[in-house]
Scaffold this motif. Structure first.
Motif, PDB file in Angstrom:
ATOM      1  N   LYS A  57       0.855  -1.192   0.000  1.00  0.00           N
ATOM      2  CA  LYS A  57       0.000   0.000   0.000  1.00  0.00           C
ATOM      3  C   LYS A  57       0.883   1.232   0.000  1.00  0.00           C
ATOM      4  CE  LYS A  57      -4.000  -2.109   2.119  1.00  0.00           C
ATOM      5  NZ  LYS A  57      -5.006  -2.056   3.148  1.00  0.00           N
ATOM      6  N   PRO A  58       0.406   2.350  -0.524  1.00  0.00           N
ATOM      7  CA  PRO A  58      -0.931   2.584  -1.046  1.00  0.00           C
ATOM      8  C   PRO A  58      -1.090   2.004  -2.452  1.00  0.00           C
ATOM      9  CG  PRO A  58       0.361   4.596  -1.245  1.00  0.00           C
ATOM     10  CD  PRO A  58       1.233   3.575  -0.554  1.00  0.00           C
ATOM     11  N   HIS A  59      -2.281   1.549  -2.742  1.00  0.00           N
ATOM     12  CA  HIS A  59      -2.588   0.967  -4.049  1.00  0.00           C
ATOM     13  C   HIS A  59      -3.001   2.068  -5.019  1.00  0.00           C
ATOM     14  CE1 HIS A  59      -3.560  -2.908  -1.690  1.00  0.00           C
ATOM     15  NE2 HIS A  59      -2.304  -2.906  -2.071  1.00  0.00           N
ATOM     16  N   THR A  60      -2.037   2.895  -5.377  1.00  0.00           N
ATOM     17  CA  THR A  60      -2.303   3.967  -6.337  1.00  0.00           C
ATOM     18  C   THR A  60      -2.086   3.427  -7.749  1.00  0.00           C
ATOM     19  OG1 THR A  60      -0.003   4.717  -6.337  1.00  0.00           O
ATOM     20  CG2 THR A  60      -1.494   5.735  -4.714  1.00  0.00           C
ATOM     21  N   LEU A  61      -2.599   4.142  -8.736  1.00  0.00           N
ATOM     22  CA  LEU A  61      -2.376   3.751 -10.128  1.00  0.00           C
ATOM     23  C   LEU A  61      -0.880   3.625 -10.410  1.00  0.00           C
ATOM     24  CD1 LEU A  61      -4.960   5.953 -12.083  1.00  0.00           C
ATOM     25  CD2 LEU A  61      -5.079   3.493 -11.660  1.00  0.00           C
ATOM     26  N   THR A  62      -0.108   4.565  -9.911  1.00  0.00           N
ATOM     27  CA  THR A  62       1.337   4.560 -10.147  1.00  0.00           C
ATOM     28  C   THR A  62       1.996   3.350  -9.517  1.00  0.00           C
ATOM     29  OG1 THR A  62       1.344   6.975 -10.266  1.00  0.00           O
ATOM     30  CG2 THR A  62       3.465   5.896  -9.853  1.00  0.00           C
ATOM     31  N   ASN A  63       1.687   3.071  -8.251  1.00  0.00           N
ATOM     32  CA  ASN A  63       2.323   1.939  -7.558  1.00  0.00           C
ATOM     33  C   ASN A  63       1.937   0.602  -8.178  1.00  0.00           C
ATOM     34  OD1 ASN A  63       3.519   3.738  -5.822  1.00  0.00           O
ATOM     35  ND2 ASN A  63       2.131   3.350  -4.133  1.00  0.00           N
ATOM     36  N   VAL A  64       0.663   0.428  -8.474  1.00  0.00           N
ATOM     37  CA  VAL A  64       0.214  -0.829  -9.076  1.00  0.00           C
ATOM     38  C   VAL A  64       0.816  -0.980 -10.469  1.00  0.00           C
ATOM     39  CG1 VAL A  64      -1.798  -2.133  -9.892  1.00  0.00           C
ATOM     40  CG2 VAL A  64      -1.892  -0.959  -7.679  1.00  0.00           C
ATOM     41  N   GLY A  65       0.874   0.114 -11.215  1.00  0.00           N
ATOM     42  CA  GLY A  65       1.478   0.088 -12.544  1.00  0.00           C
ATOM     43  C   GLY A  65       2.939  -0.318 -12.501  1.00  0.00           C
ATOM     44  N   LYS A  66       3.683   0.219 -11.553  1.00  0.00           N
ATOM     45  CA  LYS A  66       5.089  -0.170 -11.410  1.00  0.00           C
ATOM     46  C   LYS A  66       5.203  -1.653 -11.096  1.00  0.00           C
ATOM     47  CE  LYS A  66       6.981   4.254  -9.909  1.00  0.00           C
ATOM     48  NZ  LYS A  66       7.504   5.025  -8.772  1.00  0.00           N
ATOM     49  N   TYR A  67       4.356  -2.139 -10.241  1.00  0.00           N
ATOM     50  CA  TYR A  67       4.372  -3.547  -9.871  1.00  0.00           C
ATOM     51  C   TYR A  67       4.049  -4.442 -11.062  1.00  0.00           C
ATOM     52  CZ  TYR A  67       4.770  -6.368  -5.622  1.00  0.00           C
ATOM     53  OH  TYR A  67       5.218  -7.201  -4.641  1.00  0.00           O
ATOM     54  N   MET A  68       3.151  -3.976 -11.922  1.00  0.00           N
ATOM     55  CA  MET A  68       2.752  -4.741 -13.111  1.00  0.00           C
ATOM     56  C   MET A  68       3.725  -4.582 -14.269  1.00  0.00           C
ATOM     57  SD  MET A  68      -1.345  -4.029 -13.300  1.00  0.00           S
ATOM     58  CE  MET A  68      -1.506  -4.914 -14.833  1.00  0.00           C
ATOM     59  N   GLY A  69       4.564  -3.546 -14.211  1.00  0.00           N
ATOM     60  CA  GLY A  69       5.448  -3.259 -15.333  1.00  0.00           C
ATOM     61  C   GLY A  69       4.737  -2.514 -16.440  1.00  0.00           C
ATOM     62  N   CYS A  70       3.686  -1.767 -16.083  1.00  0.00           N
ATOM     63  CA  CYS A  70       2.877  -1.027 -17.066  1.00  0.00           C
ATOM     64  C   CYS A  70       3.022   0.473 -16.842  1.00  0.00           C
ATOM     65  CB  CYS A  70       1.389  -1.361 -16.892  1.00  0.00           C
ATOM     66  SG  CYS A  70       0.914  -2.995 -17.379  1.00  0.00           S
ATOM     67  N   SER A  71       2.739   1.221 -17.872  1.00  0.00           N
ATOM     68  CA  SER A  71       2.688   2.676 -17.736  1.00  0.00           C
ATOM     69  C   SER A  71       1.474   3.053 -16.895  1.00  0.00           C
ATOM     70  CB  SER A  71       2.577   3.340 -19.110  1.00  0.00           C
ATOM     71  OG  SER A  71       1.302   3.073 -19.682  1.00  0.00           O
ATOM     72  N   ARG A  72       1.505   4.246 -16.353  1.00  0.00           N
ATOM     73  CA  ARG A  72       0.368   4.716 -15.561  1.00  0.00           C
ATOM     74  C   ARG A  72      -0.888   4.773 -16.421  1.00  0.00           C
ATOM     75  NH1 ARG A  72      -2.722   8.814 -13.831  1.00  0.00           N
ATOM     76  NH2 ARG A  72      -3.024   9.140 -11.602  1.00  0.00           N
ATOM     77  N   GLN A  73      -0.739   5.169 -17.686  1.00  0.00           N
ATOM     78  CA  GLN A  73      -1.887   5.270 -18.586  1.00  0.00           C
ATOM     79  C   GLN A  73      -2.519   3.901 -18.826  1.00  0.00           C
ATOM     80  OE1 GLN A  73      -3.380   8.008 -19.511  1.00  0.00           O
ATOM     81  NE2 GLN A  73      -4.928   6.878 -20.658  1.00  0.00           N
ATOM     82  N   ASN A  74      -1.695   2.875 -19.079  1.00  0.00           N
ATOM     83  CA  ASN A  74      -2.244   1.525 -19.263  1.00  0.00           C
ATOM     84  C   ASN A  74      -2.905   1.027 -17.987  1.00  0.00           C
ATOM     85  OD1 ASN A  74      -1.418   1.387 -21.916  1.00  0.00           O
ATOM     86  ND2 ASN A  74       0.403   0.189 -21.494  1.00  0.00           N
ATOM     87  N   LYS A  76      -4.293   2.863 -15.720  1.00  0.00           N
ATOM     88  CA  LYS A  76      -5.552   3.595 -15.573  1.00  0.00           C
ATOM     89  C   LYS A  76      -6.640   2.984 -16.447  1.00  0.00           C
ATOM     90  CE  LYS A  76      -7.526   8.234 -15.877  1.00  0.00           C
ATOM     91  NZ  LYS A  76      -7.265   9.642 -16.219  1.00  0.00           N
ATOM     92  N   GLN A  77      -6.311   2.636 -17.687  1.00  0.00           N
ATOM     93  CA  GLN A  77      -7.298   2.027 -18.584  1.00  0.00           C
ATOM     94  C   GLN A  77      -7.801   0.695 -18.038  1.00  0.00           C
ATOM     95  OE1 GLN A  77      -5.312   1.851 -22.383  1.00  0.00           O
ATOM     96  NE2 GLN A  77      -5.711   3.996 -22.844  1.00  0.00           N
ATOM     97  N   LEU A  78      -6.880  -0.131 -17.540  1.00  0.00           N
ATOM     98  CA  LEU A  78      -7.286  -1.416 -16.958  1.00  0.00           C
ATOM     99  C   LEU A  78      -8.162  -1.193 -15.728  1.00  0.00           C
ATOM    100  CD1 LEU A  78      -3.911  -3.367 -17.217  1.00  0.00           C
ATOM    101  CD2 LEU A  78      -6.042  -3.960 -18.380  1.00  0.00           C
ATOM    102  N   ALA A  79      -7.758  -0.250 -14.883  1.00  0.00           N
ATOM    103  CA  ALA A  79      -8.516   0.025 -13.662  1.00  0.00           C
ATOM    104  C   ALA A  79      -9.911   0.560 -13.980  1.00  0.00           C
ATOM    105  CB  ALA A  79      -7.752   1.015 -12.780  1.00  0.00           C
ATOM    106  N   MET A  80     -10.013   1.401 -14.981  1.00  0.00           N
ATOM    107  CA  MET A  80     -11.329   1.945 -15.355  1.00  0.00           C
ATOM    108  C   MET A  80     -12.235   0.836 -15.886  1.00  0.00           C
ATOM    109  SD  MET A  80     -10.271   5.676 -16.877  1.00  0.00           S
ATOM    110  CE  MET A  80     -11.935   6.114 -17.308  1.00  0.00           C
ATOM    111  N   ALA A  81     -11.671  -0.069 -16.684  1.00  0.00           N
ATOM    112  CA  ALA A  81     -12.466  -1.190 -17.203  1.00  0.00           C
ATOM    113  C   ALA A  81     -12.941  -2.076 -16.051  1.00  0.00           C
ATOM    114  CB  ALA A  81     -11.649  -2.002 -18.204  1.00  0.00           C
TER     115      ALA A  81
END
Length: 155
Positions: A57-74, A76-81
């Motif tokens: 934690k915190p489970h922010t878009l940035t932190n989760v994206g880094k963990y996944m190896g994805c950009s913040r934009q990608n 965000k798109q996954l999270a919105m879906a």
């Protein structure tokens, strides 16, 4: 595919190229096979749910994206879906951060899909003995180290 690999057996650079291409090919094949099951979420969305649970934690878009190896934009798109499907809630935090919170639906999905995921993993690794699995795991960790070197710059 085996013939292709056999032709590369004596050339280390060609082996590296074959392995590099194979990472993408295998990812696509695994994703296609996984998504053949009639399911509500994609493989990448499943990965996000898994990473939200695993990342600190915190489970922010940035932190989760880094963990996944994805950009913040990608991310965000996954999270919105996933939010539209009711698996996560997006909560506006301080300094324009967006926090991702799993819903009860995500927890239920994890419980319901656990047996199928275990079956898929057992099929995927059925030709590995315990020693081979351990060796593969250690070698894969080395590949992550190589990726980190590239991310830092390889000039």
């Amino acid at each position: 595919m085996k013939d292709l690999y056999n032709s590369y057996a004596e050339n280390p650079l060609m082996k590296m190229q074959a392995l590099f291409a194979s990472l993408f090919i295998l990812q696509n094949r695994i994703q296609t096979a996984y998504e053949k099951e009639k399911d509500d979420i994609t493989m990448k969305q499943w990965l996000m749910l898994t990473m939200i649970s695993a990342c600190p934690k915190p489970h922010t878009l940035t932190n989760v994206g880094k963990y996944m190896g994805c950009s913040r934009q990608n991310t965000k798109q996954l999270a919105m879906a996933l939010s539209k499907k009711g698996y996560v809630r997006l909560i506006l935090g301080t300094q324009n951060t967006v926090n991702i919170e799993l819903t009860e639906k995500a927890v239920e999905y994890d419980i319901e899909s656990a047996k199928r995921n275990e079956t898929v993993l057992r099929f995927l690794f059925s030709d590995f003995n315990e020693e081979e699995l351990s060796s593969f795991y250690e070698l894969y960790k080395k590949l992550y180290t190589g990726v980190e070197k590239i991310e830092k710059g390889y000039k």
